[in-house]
Scaffold this active site. Structure first.
Site, mmCIF file in Angstrom:
data_model
loop_
_atom_site.group_PDB
_atom_site.id
_atom_site.type_symbol
_atom_site.label_atom_id
_atom_site.label_comp_id
_atom_site.label_asym_id
_atom_site.label_seq_id
_atom_site.Cartn_x
_atom_site.Cartn_y
_atom_site.Cartn_z
ATOM 1 N N GLU A 42 -8.081 0.320 4.915
ATOM 2 C CA GLU A 42 -7.551 -1.032 5.110
ATOM 3 C C GLU A 42 -6.090 -0.832 5.503
ATOM 4 O OE1 GLU A 42 -5.618 -3.635 5.309
ATOM 5 O OE2 GLU A 42 -5.739 -4.405 3.244
ATOM 6 N N GLU A 97 3.735 -2.491 10.265
ATOM 7 C CA GLU A 97 3.607 -1.365 9.321
ATOM 8 C C GLU A 97 3.114 -0.094 10.010
ATOM 9 O OE1 GLU A 97 1.928 -2.160 5.413
ATOM 10 O OE2 GLU A 97 2.161 -4.315 5.735
HETATM 11 N N1 SAH Z 1 -7.344 0.778 0.278
HETATM 12 C C1 SAH Z 1 -6.647 -0.089 -0.656
HETATM 13 C C2 SAH Z 1 -5.170 -0.181 -0.368
HETATM 14 C C3 SAH Z 1 -4.800 -0.718 1.015
HETATM 15 S S1 SAH Z 1 -3.040 -0.841 1.257
HETATM 16 C C4 SAH Z 1 -7.299 -1.438 -0.652
HETATM 17 O O1 SAH Z 1 -8.017 -1.745 0.303
HETATM 18 O O2 SAH Z 1 -7.078 -2.226 -1.563
HETATM 19 C C5 SAH Z 1 -2.684 0.612 2.143
HETATM 20 C C6 SAH Z 1 -2.428 1.805 1.249
HETATM 21 O O3 SAH Z 1 -2.289 2.931 2.106
HETATM 22 C C7 SAH Z 1 -1.143 1.725 0.435
HETATM 23 O O4 SAH Z 1 -1.435 1.993 -0.909
HETATM 24 C C8 SAH Z 1 -0.244 2.796 1.051
HETATM 25 O O5 SAH Z 1 0.607 3.440 0.104
HETATM 26 C C9 SAH Z 1 -1.264 3.767 1.638
HETATM 27 N N2 SAH Z 1 -0.819 4.539 2.784
HETATM 28 C C10 SAH Z 1 -0.198 4.065 3.904
HETATM 29 N N3 SAH Z 1 0.047 5.067 4.778
HETATM 30 C C11 SAH Z 1 -0.438 6.210 4.196
HETATM 31 C C12 SAH Z 1 -0.460 7.575 4.602
HETATM 32 N N4 SAH Z 1 0.053 7.959 5.771
HETATM 33 N N5 SAH Z 1 -1.026 8.485 3.776
HETATM 34 C C13 SAH Z 1 -1.532 8.094 2.568
HETATM 35 N N6 SAH Z 1 -1.516 6.820 2.129
HETATM 36 C C14 SAH Z 1 -0.991 5.881 2.934
#
Ligand code: SAH
Length: 380
Positions: A140, A149
């Site tokens: 997501e 973002e």
């Molecule tokens: N999958 C969860 C969170 C979605 S929000 C859900 O659906 O509820 C996106 C998440 O991705 C955040 O927690 C953020 O810290 C993480 N994230 C973003 N870029 C990332 C990266 N390059 N590597 C690892 N995690 C990442």
């Protein structure tokens, strides 16, 4: 995802050669990732019913994609998508999360008796080493107006490294939309801006009178700053469908299986929208996105699922829509054709923020002269 409380500070350091800016990882972590380490922010996403139901249905109505398979959850956050993947029968789920939220995810996985299947890895996806390639990537990654973002870059990186040649992306497709809208907020913003201008002039006078310093040399940069804030920054909004006064138009389609960072770094295109409201003020544009879970041509889903963030009376999301306001509004009538040239780039100071230009012409169906205008906005 979708978060407004981060990313305001510059997160990128220009490489100075006009190429894509090099990202300073520490700055990026401080500005972007920090919010995701808080449970309250994860909870915002976990309570978005439209978001949750879409992913839930996509996984559980298409268990054949998960049963016995290896899955990678990019940015697992609380771990929810990894847990669902395991419950749908995955053999192994790699749940990668850059922030300390990984600790909570690990706890949640254990509490739901899935530690034999879900492996939570605290790392940036860009740095991770997996022992195998995966059948499914679930993530997501969508920000405001889809691309704020810039997290899809990380999903592309994961896909190119870790997805099997016949693997499936969840979601598989994404689209960006714009539509002409009416809104009262633009008038208020103009009043607020005018108030800020008056206030500044009083301040300059008072400072000269009481403290003997002439501040007027700062008038121009101050007013530029205020103008950007009040009049040129897009706004988060949950539009009512009747605020949409013309046909929504698609400005970008993304195939998550094949898109590259170059395909999304600059989004540009020409669209046209017919005004559908009888007589209206064109107050600006609304922008939103949808994503689809379709699988792939040679391995489709059994049940296609759509997640849309379009204006809706009942089914609002935490993403809402981005609103781009015009000052002053333009007069339009049913049948007028709004020709829009749209150009969106990443901000030079922070690759996770966006800058959008609308270059428009109103073709009046009445035969009146066709006014044109151009306006730039910041998505912050
Ligand atoms: N999958 C969860 C969170 C979605 S929000 C859900 O659906 O509820 C996106 C998440 O991705 C955040 O927690 C953020 O810290 C993480 N994230 C973003 N870029 C990332 C990266 N390059 N590597 C690892 N995690 C990442």
């Amino acid at each position: 995802m979708g978060s407004s409380s981060n990313g305001i500070q510059p997160a990128a350091i220009s490489s100075g050669d006009g190429a894509a800016p090099a990202v300073d990882k520490d700055v990026d972590f401080a500005n972007y990732f920090c919010t995701y380490a808080f449970l309250y922010h994860q909870k915002d996403m976990l309570t978005d019913r439209v978001r949750m139901d879409s992913y839930y249905n996509a996984v559980f109505q298409n268990k054949h994609h998960f049963a016995g398979k290896a899955v990678l959850d990019v940015g697992t956050g609380s771990g929810i998508l990894a847990i669902w993947s395991a419950q749908a029968g995955a053999r192994k789920v790699y749940a990668v999360e850059a922030t300390k939220m990984a600790d909570h995810a690990r706890e949640l996985v254990r509490a739901n008796n899935l530690e034999g299947v879900v492996e939570v890895i605290e790392a940036s996806i860009e740095d991770v080493n997996l022992p195998e390639k995966v059948d499914v990537i679930i993530s997501e990654w969508m920000g405001y107006f889809l691309l704020r973002e810039s997290m899809f870059d990380s999903v592309i990186c994961a896909r190119d490294r870790w997805l099997k040649p016949n693997g499936v992306m969840y979601p598989s497709h994404a689209r960006m939309w714009v539509a002409p809208i009416r809104s009262g907020v633009g008038d208020q913003k103009k009043i607020d801006y005018d108030g800020a201008v008056d206030d500044w002039h009083h301040f300059v006078n008072d400072t000269k009178t009481h403290y003997g310093v002439d501040m007027s040399v700062l008038t121009k940069p101050y007013l530029e700053e205020q103008k950007k804030y009040y009049l040129q920054t897009s706004l988060w909004s949950n539009l009512h469908p009747n605020q949409v006064i013309g046909q929504p138009a698609i400005i970008k389609e993304i195939d998550c299986l094949t898109s590259t960072v170059n395909d999304i770094r600059n989004v540009r295109g020409s669209v046209s929208s017919l005004i559908t409201a009888e007589i209206a003020r064109l107050c600006g544009f609304g922008g939103w996105f949808d994503v689809h879970f379709k699988g792939r041509d040679d391995n489709p889903v059994k049940q296609e699922v759509e997640l849309t963030t379009a204006p809706s009376e009942e089914f609002g999301t935490h993403w809402g829509q981005q609103v781009f306001l015009l000052h002053p509004p333009k007069r339009v009538a049913k049948g007028d054709d709004i020709r829009i040239k749209f150009d969106m780039i990443r901000s030079k100071q922070n690759h996770r923020l966006l800058e959008v230009e609308f270059d428009c012409e109103i073709r009046h169906s009445s035969g009146d002269p066709n006014p044109s205008f151009r306006k730039k906005f910041f998505i912050e």
